[in-house]
Scaffold this motif. Structure first.
Motif, short mmCIF file in Angstrom:
data_model
loop_
_atom_site.label_atom_id
_atom_site.label_comp_id
_atom_site.label_asym_id
_atom_site.label_seq_id
_atom_site.Cartn_x
_atom_site.Cartn_y
_atom_site.Cartn_z
N ASP A 139 0.82 -1.20 0.00
CA ASP A 139 0.00 0.00 0.00
C ASP A 139 0.86 1.26 0.00
N HIS A 140 2.01 1.20 0.65
CA HIS A 140 2.96 2.33 0.64
C HIS A 140 3.40 2.64 -0.78
N THR A 141 3.71 1.60 -1.55
CA THR A 141 4.13 1.77 -2.94
C THR A 141 2.98 2.27 -3.81
N ILE A 142 1.81 1.69 -3.65
CA ILE A 142 0.65 2.08 -4.45
C ILE A 142 0.24 3.52 -4.14
N PHE A 143 0.37 3.92 -2.90
CA PHE A 143 0.04 5.30 -2.53
C PHE A 143 0.89 6.29 -3.31
N ALA A 144 2.18 6.01 -3.44
CA ALA A 144 3.06 6.88 -4.22
C ALA A 144 2.64 6.92 -5.68
N GLN A 145 2.25 5.77 -6.24
CA GLN A 145 1.78 5.73 -7.62
C GLN A 145 0.51 6.55 -7.79
N MET A 146 -0.38 6.45 -6.80
CA MET A 146 -1.63 7.20 -6.84
C MET A 146 -1.36 8.71 -6.81
N ILE A 147 -0.50 9.14 -5.90
CA ILE A 147 -0.18 10.56 -5.78
C ILE A 147 0.40 11.09 -7.09
N ALA A 148 1.21 10.28 -7.76
CA ALA A 148 1.86 10.71 -9.01
C ALA A 148 0.86 10.96 -10.12
N THR A 149 -0.35 10.43 -10.01
CA THR A 149 -1.35 10.62 -11.06
C THR A 149 -2.24 11.83 -10.83
N ILE A 150 -2.13 12.50 -9.68
CA ILE A 150 -2.97 13.66 -9.38
C ILE A 150 -2.50 14.84 -10.23
N VAL A 151 -3.41 15.46 -10.96
CA VAL A 151 -3.06 16.57 -11.85
C VAL A 151 -3.60 17.91 -11.34
N ILE A 152 -4.46 17.90 -10.33
CA ILE A 152 -5.02 19.14 -9.79
C ILE A 152 -4.08 19.67 -8.70
N PRO A 153 -4.21 20.96 -8.33
CA PRO A 153 -3.35 21.52 -7.29
C PRO A 153 -3.45 20.74 -5.98
N LYS A 154 -2.33 20.52 -5.34
CA LYS A 154 -2.31 19.71 -4.11
C LYS A 154 -1.27 20.26 -3.15
N ALA A 155 -1.42 19.91 -1.90
CA ALA A 155 -0.46 20.31 -0.87
C ALA A 155 -0.38 19.22 0.18
N PHE A 156 0.82 19.06 0.73
CA PHE A 156 1.08 18.05 1.75
C PHE A 156 1.52 18.79 3.01
N VAL A 157 0.81 18.59 4.10
CA VAL A 157 1.09 19.32 5.33
C VAL A 157 1.56 18.35 6.41
N SER A 158 2.42 18.85 7.27
CA SER A 158 2.93 18.02 8.37
C SER A 158 3.44 18.93 9.47
N ILE A 159 3.57 18.37 10.65
CA ILE A 159 4.11 19.09 11.81
C ILE A 159 5.00 18.14 12.59
N ARG A 160 6.09 18.66 13.11
CA ARG A 160 7.07 17.82 13.79
C ARG A 160 7.15 18.16 15.27
N ALA A 161 7.51 17.15 16.04
CA ALA A 161 7.79 17.31 17.47
C ALA A 161 8.77 16.22 17.87
N ASP A 162 9.69 16.56 18.74
CA ASP A 162 10.68 15.59 19.21
C ASP A 162 11.44 14.95 18.06
N GLY A 163 11.69 15.74 17.00
CA GLY A 163 12.52 15.27 15.91
C GLY A 163 11.84 14.37 14.90
N LYS A 164 10.51 14.27 14.94
CA LYS A 164 9.82 13.42 13.98
C LYS A 164 8.47 14.02 13.63
N THR A 165 7.91 13.59 12.51
CA THR A 165 6.56 14.02 12.11
C THR A 165 5.54 13.37 13.04
N VAL A 166 4.63 14.19 13.56
CA VAL A 166 3.63 13.66 14.48
C VAL A 166 2.20 13.76 13.94
N ALA A 167 2.00 14.54 12.87
CA ALA A 167 0.68 14.60 12.23
C ALA A 167 0.87 15.02 10.79
#
Length: 247
Positions: A139-167
């Motif tokens: 599913d990790h691999t397929i997710f990347a393939q899926m994201i690569a097919t998106i042609v509309i504007p997109k954004a990926f958001v994240s926040i870090r704490a204690d040196g790692k992404t937490v959300a």
């Protein structure tokens, strides 16, 4: 008007979470991504005139079986053409989900400190998403393939704490609608407001990009998530859907 909005949302959700492999057949969208994600491995109705349910079910069963998969049917309540026939054929019903709507035009969004907004999916976002969501390698691999097919504007958001992404989450804008997807928080960092921060940042980005409204899909009985979404303005339920699968 509601019916038109419902179908705008359906189309936007398909475009924001596409399948790398899919087929349109007589008004139905069949998706064949592989892996365990039901949305990209199911039969979905399209707006307009659709072929008769009996013929569609037989065609879908043949196609999915030829690929070594069990057919899955996604049944939105705005187009439940198949539901009776599937039930009669022994297809069981999975838990339902609700489609929620937020009017962005009526809301303002302040800058949120600490939230990273990226226009493309970085390797770090992808890998941390895999860790937080505990998805399979396939599913990790397929997710990347899926994201690569998106042609509309997109954004990926994240926040870090204690040196790692937490959300983390991502969103895509189609026809003036922000579709919120892949929202998750590290189990060790829940109930600390991180999801609220990333979603507020994502909605603010979308409004600056010209989006007028937002939508998302959530399990109908997930009371904690629904309370969070309602507090962010997702307080209008448009419709529900469920899946039918043959055990």
């Amino acid at each position: 008007m509601d019916d038109d909005l419902n179908w705008r949302v359906e189309e936007a959700c398909n475009n924001a979470w596409p399948s790398p492999r899919e087929l349109i057949h007589q008004g139905w969208l069949m998706r064949f991504s592989g892996g365990g994600i039901r949305r990209t491995n199911s039969v979905n109705p399209l707006r307009g005139i659709r072929g008769k349910p009996d013929g569609l079910i037989r065609t879908a069963e043949t196609l999915y079986t030829s690929l070594g998969r069990k057919p899955i049917f996604r049944v939105p309540h705005i187009a439940d053409d198949l539901d009776d026939q599937l039930r009669e054929r022994g297809y069981g019903m999975a838990a339902g989900s609700a489609v929620l709507f937020c009017d962005l035009a009526a809301r303002s969004f302040a800058q949120v400190d600490g939230v990273l907004i990226e226009r493309e999916m970085s390797a770090d976002w992808h890998n941390e998403s895999h860790r937080i969501g505990a998805s399979s390698e396939l599913d990790h691999t397929i997710f990347a393939q899926m994201i690569a097919t998106i042609v509309i504007p997109k954004a990926f958001v994240s926040i870090r704490a204690d040196g790692k992404t937490v959300a983390k989450a991502y969103g895509a804008i189609d026809n003036g609608l922000l579709v919120v997807e892949s929202v998750a928080t590290d189990p060790d960092y829940r109930q600390r407001g991180y999801s609220r921060k990333i979603l507020t940042a994502l909605m603010g980005w979308a409004k600056r990009e010209g989006a007028e409204a937002a939508c998302l899909q959530v399990l109908a009985d997930n009371t904690a998530a629904r309370a969070l979404y309602a507090s962010l303005g997702f307080d209008h339920e448009l419709y529900r859907y469920h899946y039918r699968m043959n055990p």
